[in-house]
Design a protein around this motif. Structure first.
Motif, PDB file in Angstrom:
ATOM      1  N   GLY A  67       0.780  -1.226   0.000  1.00 25.20           N
ATOM      2  CA  GLY A  67       0.000   0.000   0.000  1.00 25.20           C
ATOM      3  C   GLY A  67       0.814   1.279   0.000  1.00 25.20           C
ATOM      4  N   THR A  68       2.125   1.174   0.067  1.00 26.66           N
ATOM      5  CA  THR A  68       2.966   2.367   0.004  1.00 26.66           C
ATOM      6  C   THR A  68       2.645   3.137  -1.277  1.00 26.66           C
ATOM      7  OG1 THR A  68       4.742   1.276   1.221  1.00 26.66           O
ATOM      8  CG2 THR A  68       5.344   3.213  -0.080  1.00 26.66           C
ATOM      9  N   PRO A  69       2.325   4.443  -1.168  1.00 34.64           N
ATOM     10  CA  PRO A  69       1.782   5.168  -2.320  1.00 34.64           C
ATOM     11  C   PRO A  69       2.827   5.714  -3.287  1.00 34.64           C
ATOM     12  CG  PRO A  69       1.776   6.590  -0.406  1.00 34.64           C
ATOM     13  CD  PRO A  69       2.267   5.242   0.075  1.00 34.64           C
ATOM     14  N   TRP A  70       3.769   4.881  -3.649  1.00 37.52           N
ATOM     15  CA  TRP A  70       4.711   5.185  -4.718  1.00 37.52           C
ATOM     16  C   TRP A  70       5.379   3.883  -5.136  1.00 37.52           C
ATOM     17  CZ3 TRP A  70       5.841   7.289   0.263  1.00 37.52           C
ATOM     18  CH2 TRP A  70       6.876   6.645   0.952  1.00 37.52           C
ATOM     19  N   VAL A 125       5.723  12.960  -0.093  1.00 36.74           N
ATOM     20  CA  VAL A 125       6.263  12.175  -1.205  1.00 36.74           C
ATOM     21  C   VAL A 125       7.099  13.060  -2.122  1.00 36.74           C
ATOM     22  CG1 VAL A 125       5.677  10.764  -3.223  1.00 36.74           C
ATOM     23  CG2 VAL A 125       4.388  10.508  -1.087  1.00 36.74           C
ATOM     24  N   ALA A 126       6.488  14.121  -2.616  1.00 33.43           N
ATOM     25  CA  ALA A 126       7.179  15.099  -3.459  1.00 33.43           C
ATOM     26  C   ALA A 126       6.874  16.478  -2.893  1.00 33.43           C
ATOM     27  CB  ALA A 126       6.715  15.003  -4.907  1.00 33.43           C
ATOM     28  N   PRO A 130      12.374   9.297   2.151  1.00 33.37           N
ATOM     29  CA  PRO A 130      11.735   7.976   2.227  1.00 33.37           C
ATOM     30  C   PRO A 130      11.428   7.368   0.862  1.00 33.37           C
ATOM     31  CG  PRO A 130      10.764   9.457   3.844  1.00 33.37           C
ATOM     32  CD  PRO A 130      11.639  10.290   2.962  1.00 33.37           C
ATOM     33  N   VAL A 131      11.072   8.189  -0.119  1.00 34.95           N
ATOM     34  CA  VAL A 131      10.776   7.675  -1.458  1.00 34.95           C
ATOM     35  C   VAL A 131      12.056   7.178  -2.115  1.00 34.95           C
ATOM     36  CG1 VAL A 131       9.770   8.200  -3.701  1.00 34.95           C
ATOM     37  CG2 VAL A 131       8.834   9.265  -1.636  1.00 34.95           C
ATOM     38  N   ILE A 132      13.110   7.982  -2.021  1.00 33.36           N
ATOM     39  CA  ILE A 132      14.395   7.580  -2.585  1.00 33.36           C
ATOM     40  C   ILE A 132      14.882   6.292  -1.939  1.00 33.36           C
ATOM     41  CG2 ILE A 132      16.836   8.225  -2.696  1.00 33.36           C
ATOM     42  CD1 ILE A 132      15.864  11.150  -3.079  1.00 33.36           C
ATOM     43  N   ASN A 133      14.795   6.221  -0.621  1.00 29.01           N
ATOM     44  CA  ASN A 133      15.320   5.063   0.096  1.00 29.01           C
ATOM     45  C   ASN A 133      14.404   3.853   0.037  1.00 29.01           C
ATOM     46  OD1 ASN A 133      17.490   6.619   0.715  1.00 29.01           O
ATOM     47  ND2 ASN A 133      17.169   6.661   2.914  1.00 29.01           N
ATOM     48  N   GLY A 134      13.233   4.012  -0.552  1.00 33.78           N
ATOM     49  CA  GLY A 134      12.382   2.860  -0.813  1.00 33.78           C
ATOM     50  C   GLY A 134      12.776   2.125  -2.082  1.00 33.78           C
TER      51      GLY A 134
END
Length: 260
Positions: free
Chosen positions: A140-143, A175-176, A195-199
């Protein structure tokens, strides 16, 4: 002696040309492998001279034809909020270097909003977050989890448009986000958050030049990511610094991994 973060590895090339060609070959091989089972492949691109050089080398590499580009989705970790055709746009640089040479569905190239698209900076960041949310992860992570997230590293240690000692590097619930008064022109930008980059499954940082040596050394030594954002970049599977010899002067031998 500094305590180095052992999961971060360094691959060294002799010069910028060899660096671009080496990363491009690994990039195309990884795309072919990731897409072999028909799954979608998500890639986050970066700007800068080395980011463009890697894409140009990929365009000239015969391995390019082994990739099913219809399965590849391109994103950006950050963008300069200028007109769509402005030469400072990371998107324009990527299109000129590689994307325009590919047979790829237009819907697979997810550009960040531009200043001439009838949207303000904050609205552009929100729109990009909504676009990312169209490809959620299984939990469910939104990216999407990028199979490869390319990053450049500035002499100050910044990545994407996450600059040292700025509030954007500390955000964990966005997110952004919009960036105003950037210490590096142009002043208005959109950036993904840490967090988005490290995901990402793999974070590949590509940097060249003696002026990057100090930032690389600090990132490998585990400096505070608030002050050296590159120190906080970490892929879930791999974190690789691809560098030339000029940037590698402060790299300890135990972190060099030429086999990757």
């Amino acid at each position: 002696m500094a305590d180095y973060v052992i999961e971060k590895r360094v691959v060294i090339s002799t010069d910028t040309t060899a660096l671009a060609e080496s990363v491009a070959t690994r990039f195309l091989n990884r795309l072919a492998k990731c897409g072999a089972d028909g799954a979608l492949v998500h890639v986050s691109l970066t700007g800068g001279s080395m980011g463009s050089a890697v894409l140009a080398a990929a365009a000239a590499n015969p391995r390019r034809d082994r990739v099913d580009w219809s399965r590849v989705h391109f994103w950006w970790s950050d963008e300069r909020f200028v007109g769509r055709e402005h030469p400072d746009r990371n998107e324009k640089q990527a299109r000129d270097a590689l994307l325009d040479a590919l047979t790829i569905p237009a819907a697979n190239v997810h550009h960040m909003p531009a200043s001439d698209e009838g949207i303000d900076l904050e609205g552009g960041a929100a729109r990009y977050a909504a676009e990312l949310a169209r490809f959620p992860q299984d939990d469910g992570t939104p990216w999407p989890s990028f199979d490869i997230c390319f990053l450049g590293v500035g002499p100050d240690g910044h990545i994407a448009s996450l600059f040292p000692d700025r509030p954007e590097i500390l955000l964990t619930d966005e997110v952004a986000v919009a960036v105003r008064d950037s210490p590096k022109p142009p002043p208005e930008r959109i950036t993904l958050t840490r967090p988005v980059i490290n995901g990402s499954r793999r974070v590949w940082l590509v940097l060249a030049g003696a002026d990057k040596a100090a930032a690389l050394g600090l990132a490998l030594a585990g400096a505070s990511y608030a002050s050296v954002p590159a120190a906080g970049a970490k892929g879930r599977r791999r974190t690789i610094f691809f560098v030339d010899e000029a940037a590698a002067s402060q790299v300890p031998p135990e972190l060099i991994d030429q086999e990757y």
